[in-house]
Design a protein around this motif. Sequence first.
Motif, PDB file in Angstrom:
ATOM      1  N   THR A 114       0.831  -1.196   0.000  1.00 35.24           N
ATOM      2  CA  THR A 114       0.000   0.000   0.000  1.00 35.24           C
ATOM      3  C   THR A 114       0.871   1.253   0.000  1.00 35.24           C
ATOM      4  O   THR A 114       0.575   2.221  -0.703  1.00 35.24           O
ATOM      5  N   ALA A 115       1.955   1.237   0.767  1.00 37.89           N
ATOM      6  CA  ALA A 115       2.861   2.381   0.812  1.00 37.89           C
ATOM      7  C   ALA A 115       3.504   2.626  -0.549  1.00 37.89           C
ATOM      8  O   ALA A 115       3.613   3.774  -0.997  1.00 37.89           O
ATOM      9  N   GLY A 142       0.845   4.068  -2.896  1.00 43.59           N
ATOM     10  CA  GLY A 142       0.597   5.466  -2.542  1.00 43.59           C
ATOM     11  C   GLY A 142       1.724   6.373  -2.976  1.00 43.59           C
ATOM     12  O   GLY A 142       1.499   7.451  -3.543  1.00 43.59           O
ATOM     13  N   ALA A 172       1.645   6.756  -6.718  1.00 49.92           N
ATOM     14  CA  ALA A 172       0.538   7.629  -7.132  1.00 49.92           C
ATOM     15  C   ALA A 172       0.877   9.100  -6.898  1.00 49.92           C
ATOM     16  O   ALA A 172       0.568   9.955  -7.736  1.00 49.92           O
ATOM     17  N   ILE A 173       1.520   9.397  -5.777  1.00 55.34           N
ATOM     18  CA  ILE A 173       1.932  10.777  -5.498  1.00 55.34           C
ATOM     19  C   ILE A 173       2.956  11.240  -6.538  1.00 55.34           C
ATOM     20  O   ILE A 173       2.828  12.321  -7.117  1.00 55.34           O
ATOM     21  N   ALA A 191      -8.397  10.382  -0.756  1.00 57.08           N
ATOM     22  CA  ALA A 191      -8.263   9.909   0.625  1.00 57.08           C
ATOM     23  C   ALA A 191      -9.571   9.301   1.115  1.00 57.08           C
ATOM     24  O   ALA A 191      -9.581   8.249   1.758  1.00 57.08           O
ATOM     25  N   TYR A 238     -10.156   5.893  -0.549  1.00 61.78           N
ATOM     26  CA  TYR A 238      -9.348   4.857   0.079  1.00 61.78           C
ATOM     27  C   TYR A 238      -9.915   4.465   1.439  1.00 61.78           C
ATOM     28  O   TYR A 238     -10.091   3.289   1.741  1.00 61.78           O
TER      29      TYR A 238
END
Length: 140
Positions: A8-9, A12, A15-16, A61, A64
């Motif tokens: 997940t990290a 994320g 994606a950023i 956010a 998610y």
Amino acid sequence: MAEFNWITAMIGGAAIGLSATLLLAFTGRIAGISGMVNGAVTFASQEAWRWLFILGLLGGAALYEYGFAAQPTPTSTFAPAAMLLGGFLVGFGTRMGNGCTSGHGVCGLGRFSGRSLVAVLTFMTTAFITVFITRHVLGV
């Protein structure tokens, strides 16, 4: 405390980085959030894209949290007034430093900005010293 999930990290973080890259590539604009919010509060019609970006952040956010998260985000026991004061102080500091830690780290370093490199090194050095003092000197 929630268990760390590296997949997940990574998703994320990717994606950023992808969103910052796409914004820069297609519009020539930098996805630094403190500058984004500062420009959005001018309410000029040519700055509407900033509001869409901010709404996308909040919507992502929420999507998610309420659609994909395996467990809910832990709640905070901090007093709301202290959190608001802290938020304003962070906002003030980001204006003084011409950007926040994530803006300098994600957007600035990706553009090879010398100013961002100095800022990130300053942030990280301060963080290392703070952790050392609180953990090893104060025993917190």
